[in-house]
Design an enzyme around this catalytic site. Sequence first.
Site, short mmCIF file in Angstrom:
data_model
loop_
_atom_site.label_atom_id
_atom_site.label_comp_id
_atom_site.label_asym_id
_atom_site.label_seq_id
_atom_site.Cartn_x
_atom_site.Cartn_y
_atom_site.Cartn_z
N ARG A 175 0.85 -1.18 0.00
CA ARG A 175 0.00 0.00 0.00
C ARG A 175 0.89 1.24 0.00
O ARG A 175 2.04 1.19 0.43
CB ARG A 175 -0.93 -0.01 1.21
N ARG A 179 -3.22 10.35 2.99
CA ARG A 179 -4.13 10.84 4.03
C ARG A 179 -4.99 11.95 3.46
O ARG A 179 -4.46 12.88 2.86
CB ARG A 179 -3.33 11.40 5.20
N ARG A 257 20.58 -4.11 1.52
CA ARG A 257 20.91 -2.77 1.04
C ARG A 257 21.64 -2.05 2.15
O ARG A 257 21.43 -2.32 3.33
CB ARG A 257 19.65 -1.99 0.68
N ARG A 288 17.91 11.59 0.82
CA ARG A 288 17.39 12.57 1.79
C ARG A 288 18.54 13.24 2.53
O ARG A 288 19.67 12.77 2.50
CB ARG A 288 16.41 11.93 2.77
N GLU A 311 22.10 11.12 2.53
CA GLU A 311 21.99 9.66 2.57
C GLU A 311 21.90 9.12 1.14
O GLU A 311 21.06 9.56 0.36
CB GLU A 311 20.73 9.32 3.36
N TYR A 359 13.58 -6.68 8.81
CA TYR A 359 13.69 -5.29 9.27
C TYR A 359 12.90 -5.15 10.56
O TYR A 359 11.73 -5.54 10.64
CB TYR A 359 13.15 -4.29 8.22
N ASP A 361 11.92 -2.18 13.56
CA ASP A 361 12.09 -0.89 14.21
C ASP A 361 12.61 -1.15 15.62
O ASP A 361 12.52 -2.29 16.12
CB ASP A 361 10.75 -0.14 14.25
P1 FDA Z 1 21.87 -3.89 15.47
O1 FDA Z 1 22.34 -3.96 14.07
O2 FDA Z 1 21.58 -2.57 16.04
O3 FDA Z 1 22.95 -4.60 16.40
C1 FDA Z 1 23.66 -5.77 16.01
C2 FDA Z 1 25.06 -5.67 16.55
O4 FDA Z 1 25.75 -6.92 16.30
C3 FDA Z 1 25.90 -4.59 15.88
O5 FDA Z 1 26.36 -3.66 16.85
C4 FDA Z 1 27.04 -5.35 15.22
O6 FDA Z 1 28.28 -4.66 15.29
C5 FDA Z 1 27.09 -6.63 16.06
N1 FDA Z 1 27.73 -7.74 15.37
C6 FDA Z 1 27.41 -8.22 14.13
N2 FDA Z 1 28.26 -9.24 13.82
C7 FDA Z 1 29.09 -9.40 14.87
C8 FDA Z 1 30.19 -10.27 15.13
N3 FDA Z 1 30.60 -11.17 14.24
N4 FDA Z 1 30.84 -10.16 16.30
C9 FDA Z 1 30.47 -9.23 17.22
N5 FDA Z 1 29.44 -8.37 17.02
C10 FDA Z 1 28.76 -8.46 15.86
N6 FDA Z 1 14.18 2.04 14.06
C11 FDA Z 1 13.27 2.88 14.66
O7 FDA Z 1 12.54 2.46 15.54
N7 FDA Z 1 13.21 4.20 14.25
C12 FDA Z 1 14.01 4.71 13.28
O8 FDA Z 1 13.91 5.90 12.95
C13 FDA Z 1 14.96 3.84 12.67
N8 FDA Z 1 15.79 4.31 11.71
C14 FDA Z 1 16.65 3.45 11.08
C15 FDA Z 1 17.46 3.94 10.06
C16 FDA Z 1 18.32 3.08 9.40
C17 FDA Z 1 19.19 3.60 8.30
C18 FDA Z 1 18.35 1.70 9.76
C19 FDA Z 1 19.22 0.74 9.00
C20 FDA Z 1 17.57 1.23 10.79
C21 FDA Z 1 16.71 2.09 11.46
N9 FDA Z 1 15.92 1.64 12.52
C22 FDA Z 1 15.02 2.49 13.09
C23 FDA Z 1 16.00 0.24 12.96
C24 FDA Z 1 16.98 0.00 14.14
O9 FDA Z 1 18.28 0.33 13.73
C25 FDA Z 1 16.89 -1.47 14.56
O10 FDA Z 1 15.62 -1.72 15.11
C26 FDA Z 1 17.90 -1.88 15.61
O11 FDA Z 1 19.19 -1.56 15.18
C27 FDA Z 1 17.81 -3.37 15.83
O12 FDA Z 1 18.70 -3.75 16.84
P2 FDA Z 1 19.53 -5.11 16.72
O13 FDA Z 1 20.17 -5.31 18.05
O14 FDA Z 1 18.67 -6.20 16.20
O15 FDA Z 1 20.61 -4.85 15.56
#
Ligand code: FDA
Length: 388
Positions: A175, A179, A257, A288, A311, A359, A361
């Site tokens: 979708r 609004r 990506r 953006r 970005e 993905y 949040d």
């Molecule tokens: P996250 O990626 O944060 O943490 C995983 C960790 O594992 C990393 O620190 C990494 O270094 C570590 N790791 C990986 N491999 C490893 C290894 N081999 N050894 C040791 N460490 C390792 N959400 C929201 O609510 N509002 C928002 O506005 C946004 N905006 C946004 C923008 C962009 C560009 C992205 C990509 C994402 C968002 N998000 C978001 C989503 C948000 O980033 C996401 O919900 C959290 O990062 C998820 O947390 P995790 O712990 O799952 O992963």
Amino acid sequence: MQADLVIVGAGLYGLTIAERAANELGLKVAIVDRRGHIGGNAYTEREARTGIEVHRYGAHLFHTSNEKVWAYVNQFTGFTGYVHHVYTTHNGEVFPMPINLGTINQFLHAALTPQQARDWVREQAGELAGTDPENLNDKGIQLIGRPLYEAFIKYYTGKQWQTDPKDLSASIINRLPVRYTYDNRYFNDTHEGLPVDGYTAWFERMVDNPNIEVHLNTDFFDNGEFGKAATVGSVPVVYTGPVDRYFDYAEGELGWRTIDLEEEVLPIEDFQGCAVMNYPDPDVKFTRIHEFRHFHPERDYTKDATVIMREYSRFAGRDDEPYYPVNTADDRAKILKYRERVKAEKQILFGGRLGSYKYFDMHMAIGSALSMYENKLKPHFAAGEALV
Ligand code: FDA
């Protein structure tokens, strides 16, 4: 430290598990992260010259309608009253987003009522009514009509995917919200705001327990005290890194990506007058621009300079930061095979956005970690149930 639980990744998922296990169960927890800081992708820091809080891996706005998650995060931080709004520059003119009655009336230089705007969009979308869209381009036209789709969605999506929407699957969008009011609040959630003292202060409070040790600049796949070889099978592990990496890409690489972020400090008070400005036109390469001072209007930031970040979106290679799952049919076939492998692993649980190839949040990452803790880790540690 002899750890009861090893957590790979100090993102919000890993931090939530660590906090619960240490504070509620009194476990000794070791967290490893290959980066030099905690917080994963939600990490922020003060830009050195201006003191403005910059979101290192792209803008992060906290929002949730999940009362359990809201109560949980409020133990560690208060939230400001920030309400997110986004604008978009198309053909040299600025419009409010997401597409709303204000966007439509400005676009048409008109004063349509909600019903007239609805009728106009329906009429435009009628171009492909009753057809089965074969690609994202046709789906977009069918959902909101060609004029709005081509102005605000087509090239923006093309830039995000580095692909002409005619070559993208229609399944990428279900979708496109329009609004029929002048409400341009970006999120619809019950709770929204930014952590009063910044994200890093919040995350530090989560791990402020002598039973939690954080090992930064430590890769789980290097040989070390808390590396894969030394831990898996001997001590319970929660792994939040990329699932394909864990299995040495045995079923192939999953597509992601990534984004490139270009930061600039400008010697002016205000660059764009808002936190986020989208650029949906094809002649602008970035998608953006963020201007971080606008996330905290309550702070007394310098008036002599501002920090902006452009970005650019592209496909990730193995050495890039994986940000958004691409999720092609091929990826979906691979992730099913990885999930079978995950089931066969002993004493290790996979979670977070990288471990699940989904993905999330922030509130979803926290909610999902709280579920894993309640449904798997707590029964294991408190009642001796098997860890599966
Ligand atoms: P996250 O990626 O944060 O943490 C995983 C960790 O594992 C990393 O620190 C990494 O270094 C570590 N790791 C990986 N491999 C490893 C290894 N081999 N050894 C040791 N460490 C390792 N959400 C929201 O609510 N509002 C928002 O506005 C946004 N905006 C946004 C923008 C962009 C560009 C992205 C990509 C994402 C968002 N998000 C978001 C989503 C948000 O980033 C996401 O919900 C959290 O990062 C998820 O947390 P995790 O712990 O799952 O992963």
